[in-house]
Design a protein around this motif. Structure first.
Motif, PDB file in Angstrom:
ATOM      1  N   ASN A  47      42.742  38.687  41.651  1.00  0.00           N
ATOM      2  CA  ASN A  47      42.480  40.151  42.015  1.00  0.00           C
ATOM      3  C   ASN A  47      41.776  40.740  43.030  1.00  0.00           C
ATOM      4  O   ASN A  47      41.801  41.890  43.305  1.00  0.00           O
ATOM      5  CB  ASN A  47      42.289  40.471  40.620  1.00  0.00           C
ATOM      6  N   PRO A  50      44.187  42.544  47.355  1.00  0.00           N
ATOM      7  CA  PRO A  50      44.964  43.753  46.837  1.00  0.00           C
ATOM      8  C   PRO A  50      46.321  43.721  46.831  1.00  0.00           C
ATOM      9  O   PRO A  50      46.778  43.208  47.682  1.00  0.00           O
ATOM     10  CB  PRO A  50      44.541  44.883  48.043  1.00  0.00           C
ATOM     11  N   GLY A  51      47.033  44.156  45.882  1.00  0.00           N
ATOM     12  CA  GLY A  51      48.522  44.172  45.968  1.00  0.00           C
ATOM     13  C   GLY A  51      49.166  43.107  45.304  1.00  0.00           C
ATOM     14  O   GLY A  51      49.532  42.875  44.174  1.00  0.00           O
ATOM     15  N   PRO A  95      38.968  49.094  40.334  1.00  0.00           N
ATOM     16  CA  PRO A  95      38.235  48.146  41.087  1.00  0.00           C
ATOM     17  C   PRO A  95      36.785  47.933  40.609  1.00  0.00           C
ATOM     18  O   PRO A  95      36.006  48.719  39.742  1.00  0.00           O
ATOM     19  CB  PRO A  95      37.873  49.064  42.611  1.00  0.00           C
ATOM     20  N   TRP A  99      37.808  43.041  38.012  1.00  0.00           N
ATOM     21  CA  TRP A  99      37.243  41.413  38.549  1.00  0.00           C
ATOM     22  C   TRP A  99      36.309  41.146  37.461  1.00  0.00           C
ATOM     23  O   TRP A  99      36.368  40.190  36.807  1.00  0.00           O
ATOM     24  CB  TRP A  99      36.450  41.733  39.956  1.00  0.00           C
TER      25      TRP A  99
END
Length: 126
Positions: A47, A50-51, A95, A99
């Motif tokens: 994670n 990004p993407g 964001p 995580w």
């Protein structure tokens, strides 16, 4: 915590369960943060990319659910498993919160618990 070990043979599902346990452990619990009891896995690390990272980790989580379907898990349990991954993906999209949530949600380990609980039930009489 060490990776799940192979169980002695007994049911036709043992090899698949062992393989899926190791996968769930790798995704959710493989590493321990030094000096703490907090564990995280490849899902949390992915994670951070990004993407592509979240797509790959959720793809592997989806494969675990497909394997559960092949092992005969009924639709309501599969939907619950899918819900765990969906919540993980939704929270993971935020964001920092995502995580951090990966450390505590452990969707794949929860899904393995559901799979094991289903397979431990005696077959319906009839």
């Amino acid at each position: 915590m060490s990776p799940p070990r192979d169980e002695p043979p007994g049911s036709p599902h043992d090899a698949a369960l062992s393989r899926l346990d190791r996968l769930a452990w790798l995704l959710d619990s493989a590493l321990r943060i030094p000096g703490t009891s907090i564990r995280l896995g490849a899902d949390a690390a992915a994670n951070l990319l990004p993407g592509v990272g979240p797509l790959v980790s959720k793809g592997v989580s989806a494969w675990l659910i497909l394997e559960a379907a092949r092992l005969g898990v009924p639709r309501p349990v599969l939907l619950r498993m899918l819900g765990h991954v969906a919540v993980d993906a939704a929270v993971g999209a935020v964001p920092l919160l995502g995580w951090t949530a990966d450390i505590f949600l452990r969707a794949n380990r929860r899904n393995m618990a559901l799979l094991r609980a289903h397979l431990a039930r005696p077959p319906p009489a009839g």
